[in-house]
Design a protein around this motif. Structure first.
Motif, PDB file in Angstrom:
ATOM      1  N   LEU A 216      27.365  32.201  35.508  1.00 32.39           N
ATOM      2  CA  LEU A 216      28.750  32.134  35.956  1.00 32.39           C
ATOM      3  C   LEU A 216      29.200  30.694  36.151  1.00 32.39           C
ATOM      4  N   GLU A 217      28.323  29.869  36.691  1.00 31.99           N
ATOM      5  CA  GLU A 217      28.679  28.466  36.903  1.00 31.99           C
ATOM      6  C   GLU A 217      29.027  27.794  35.578  1.00 31.99           C
ATOM      7  N   ASN A 218      28.232  28.050  34.546  1.00 32.03           N
ATOM      8  CA  ASN A 218      28.512  27.476  33.228  1.00 32.03           C
ATOM      9  C   ASN A 218      29.823  28.018  32.665  1.00 32.03           C
ATOM     10  N   ILE A 219      30.030  29.328  32.809  1.00 32.80           N
ATOM     11  CA  ILE A 219      31.259  29.948  32.299  1.00 32.80           C
ATOM     12  C   ILE A 219      32.479  29.372  33.009  1.00 32.80           C
ATOM     13  N   PHE A 220      32.444  29.320  34.342  1.00 26.09           N
ATOM     14  CA  PHE A 220      33.590  28.839  35.114  1.00 26.09           C
ATOM     15  C   PHE A 220      33.891  27.376  34.821  1.00 26.09           C
ATOM     16  N   ASN A 221      32.842  26.578  34.637  1.00 27.93           N
ATOM     17  CA  ASN A 221      33.063  25.171  34.316  1.00 27.93           C
ATOM     18  C   ASN A 221      33.695  25.013  32.944  1.00 27.93           C
ATOM     19  N   ASN A 222      33.312  25.862  32.008  1.00 28.36           N
ATOM     20  CA  ASN A 222      33.944  25.825  30.687  1.00 28.36           C
ATOM     21  C   ASN A 222      35.409  26.258  30.792  1.00 28.36           C
ATOM     22  N   TRP A 223      35.682  27.308  31.565  1.00 31.06           N
ATOM     23  CA  TRP A 223      37.053  27.780  31.733  1.00 31.06           C
ATOM     24  C   TRP A 223      37.930  26.730  32.402  1.00 31.06           C
ATOM     25  N   LYS A 234      50.825  34.403  32.836  1.00 31.64           N
ATOM     26  CA  LYS A 234      51.545  35.628  33.183  1.00 31.64           C
ATOM     27  C   LYS A 234      51.137  36.776  32.280  1.00 31.64           C
ATOM     28  N   LYS A 235      50.921  36.501  30.997  1.00 36.76           N
ATOM     29  CA  LYS A 235      50.513  37.559  30.082  1.00 36.76           C
ATOM     30  C   LYS A 235      49.120  38.072  30.445  1.00 36.76           C
ATOM     31  N   LEU A 236      48.219  37.175  30.810  1.00 37.31           N
ATOM     32  CA  LEU A 236      46.889  37.601  31.230  1.00 37.31           C
ATOM     33  C   LEU A 236      46.977  38.486  32.463  1.00 37.31           C
ATOM     34  N   LEU A 289      42.139  28.066  32.378  1.00 32.47           N
ATOM     35  CA  LEU A 289      41.725  29.462  32.220  1.00 32.47           C
ATOM     36  C   LEU A 289      41.029  29.948  33.489  1.00 32.47           C
ATOM     37  N   PHE A 290      40.291  29.067  34.146  1.00 33.63           N
ATOM     38  CA  PHE A 290      39.645  29.430  35.410  1.00 33.63           C
ATOM     39  C   PHE A 290      40.691  29.768  36.465  1.00 33.63           C
ATOM     40  N   CYS A 333      39.610  36.620  29.762  1.00 30.73           N
ATOM     41  CA  CYS A 333      39.360  35.169  29.736  1.00 30.73           C
ATOM     42  C   CYS A 333      38.234  34.827  28.769  1.00 30.73           C
ATOM     43  N   THR A 334      37.209  35.678  28.730  1.00 36.58           N
ATOM     44  CA  THR A 334      36.112  35.462  27.789  1.00 36.58           C
ATOM     45  C   THR A 334      36.625  35.522  26.353  1.00 36.58           C
ATOM     46  N   SER A 335      37.492  36.501  26.063  1.00 40.43           N
ATOM     47  CA  SER A 335      38.064  36.635  24.721  1.00 40.43           C
ATOM     48  C   SER A 335      38.974  35.457  24.403  1.00 40.43           C
ATOM     49  N   PHE A 336      39.781  35.035  25.376  1.00 40.17           N
ATOM     50  CA  PHE A 336      40.694  33.915  25.155  1.00 40.17           C
ATOM     51  C   PHE A 336      39.914  32.654  24.816  1.00 40.17           C
ATOM     52  N   GLU A 337      38.805  32.434  25.531  1.00 41.37           N
ATOM     53  CA  GLU A 337      37.994  31.239  25.285  1.00 41.37           C
ATOM     54  C   GLU A 337      37.460  31.229  23.857  1.00 41.37           C
ATOM     55  N   LYS A 338      37.122  32.429  23.353  1.00 42.01           N
ATOM     56  CA  LYS A 338      36.541  32.514  22.008  1.00 42.01           C
ATOM     57  C   LYS A 338      37.595  32.553  20.915  1.00 42.01           C
ATOM     58  N   ILE A 339      38.684  33.294  21.168  1.00 40.61           N
ATOM     59  CA  ILE A 339      39.676  33.560  20.119  1.00 40.61           C
ATOM     60  C   ILE A 339      40.889  32.645  20.210  1.00 40.61           C
ATOM     61  N   GLY A 340      41.271  32.286  21.430  1.00 39.53           N
ATOM     62  CA  GLY A 340      42.460  31.463  21.602  1.00 39.53           C
ATOM     63  C   GLY A 340      43.654  32.289  22.011  1.00 39.53           C
ATOM     64  N   GLU A 341      44.843  31.719  21.897  1.00 42.19           N
ATOM     65  CA  GLU A 341      46.051  32.332  22.438  1.00 42.19           C
ATOM     66  C   GLU A 341      46.425  33.649  21.765  1.00 42.19           C
TER      67      GLU A 341
END
Length: 347
Positions: A216-223, A234-236, A289-290, A333-341
């Motif tokens: 989680l720490e790695n994920i949150f830091n990336n976000w 707002k869409k999220l 994203l975080f 958020c995981t999908s957004f990080e991989k796929i984008g907007e």
């Protein structure tokens, strides 16, 4: 009373303790130093034993039958009946055995920090939260998430023993349940034969919390490094809080005028939290994203109204609505990080 804390008439105190900070209800004992498990049991008024006896049935003839399949549980200190009908296979896990589970996590109790504990109703349900001696750090370390273990069990046959790893952001007390990615760190044990043994070994499963928190720490830091626009936030929020397929289809078509007023108000409240909350103005959360993820979890922890504290606990920690929506936000958020907007833009 909404807090539903057990009141001990003999001592004139409520069965609850907290370290340093008062709870919202202002009841129970506030202690300045972290107690040992034996001290915590005393402070929380959990120093009572539970026993089980067979139910007796009086027939019109005056004959009494002792049941071999229906039993009741009661406190041995005040003989208060807690469960009027439990099965013969129902096994009691005493309060001190629940605390032993926590001590086993870190080996003999070294490092475990008991934060709160208490009993509800007549003592039929207990709860314990303890802080683990480690943190999740996001950004330069100013944004810290502490790691907590939560356990609750009942003595009336109404539910299983449940333990879960729960990180909470210090800045806004924002509960982030680590089962967002995997339920393997949530342990549920039925009150059947072997329950005590399974509880004693449950800390091995909960040990996955340290591995998970590192992930989680790695994920949150990336976000925290991924920038998002206000409209994407707002869409999220809309997608995470979406209650049904009909609403999802309207969001997908961007048919905002057709969305229900209740849903739009909920989204607006969460979005306002995302834009205005002090915790959302940090380098790790503002326009990131975080921060978008925390907008959803923060809404349920700090904005949404609940009937009482138990309803809030159920929603946030025990698999209720807040936990499900946080799970959805995590997936988005995981999908957004991989796929984008594209994940938020359908048109």
């Amino acid at each position: 009373m909404a807090h539903n804390l057990n009141f001990d008439e003999k001592t004139g105190t409520y069965s609850f303790f907290s370290v340093q900070q008062k709870a919202w209800h202002g009841l129970g004992q506030i202690v300045q130093d972290y107690p040992t498990s034996s001290e915590a049991i005393q402070y929380a008024g959990l120093n009572y034993e539970i026993a089980k006896k067979a139910n007796r049935h009086e027939l019109p003839s005056g004959k009494t039958i002792v049941s071999d399949s229906s039993f009741f549980t009661y406190r041995t200190d005040n003989e208060m009946v807690l469960g009027s009908s439990v099965g013969k296979d129902y096994h009691i896990v005493q309060n001190h055995e629940a605390f032993a589970f926590f001590d086993a996590i870190v080996g003999g109790g070294e490092g475990i920090l008991y934060e709160t504990a208490g009993a509800l109703g007549d003592g039929e349900r207990i709860f314990i939260t303890a802080k683990l001696p480690d943190y999740i750090r996001v950004g330069n370390g100013d944004d810290i998430t502490e790691k907590y273990i939560f356990l609750t069990t009942s003595h009336d046959g109404s539910g299983s023993i449940t333990a879960a790893f729960t990180p909470i952001r210090i800045v806004c007390q924002n509960t982030l349940n680590a089962s967002l990615r995997s339920m393997t760190n949530t342990v549920r044990i039925r009150h059947t034969s072997g329950a005590k043994g399974r509880l004693e070994s449950a800390h091995k499963v909960m040990g996955l919390a340290n591995t998970l928190s590192s992930q989680l720490e790695n994920i949150f830091n990336n976000w925290a490094k991924v920038k998002v626009t206000d409209s994407e936030v707002k869409k999220l929020i809309q997608l995470a809080l979406c209650p049904n397929k009909e609403t999802f289809d309207l969001i997908k078509k961007d048919a905002q005028d057709e969305l229900s007023t209740v849903f739009k108000n909920t989204v607006d409240d969460a979005f306002s939290y995302a834009m205005l909350s002090e915790s959302q103005q940090m380098d790790t959360t503002k326009g990131t994203l975080f921060g978008a993820y925390n907008a959803v979890t923060g809404y349920y922890q700090n904005v949404r109204n609940y009937k009482d504290s138990e309803a809030k606990l159920q929603s946030i920690v025990m698999g209720g609505t807040a936990q499900l929506k946080a799970q959805k936000a995590f997936e988005l958020c995981t999908s957004f990080e991989k796929i984008g907007e594209d994940i938020f833009n359908y048109n």
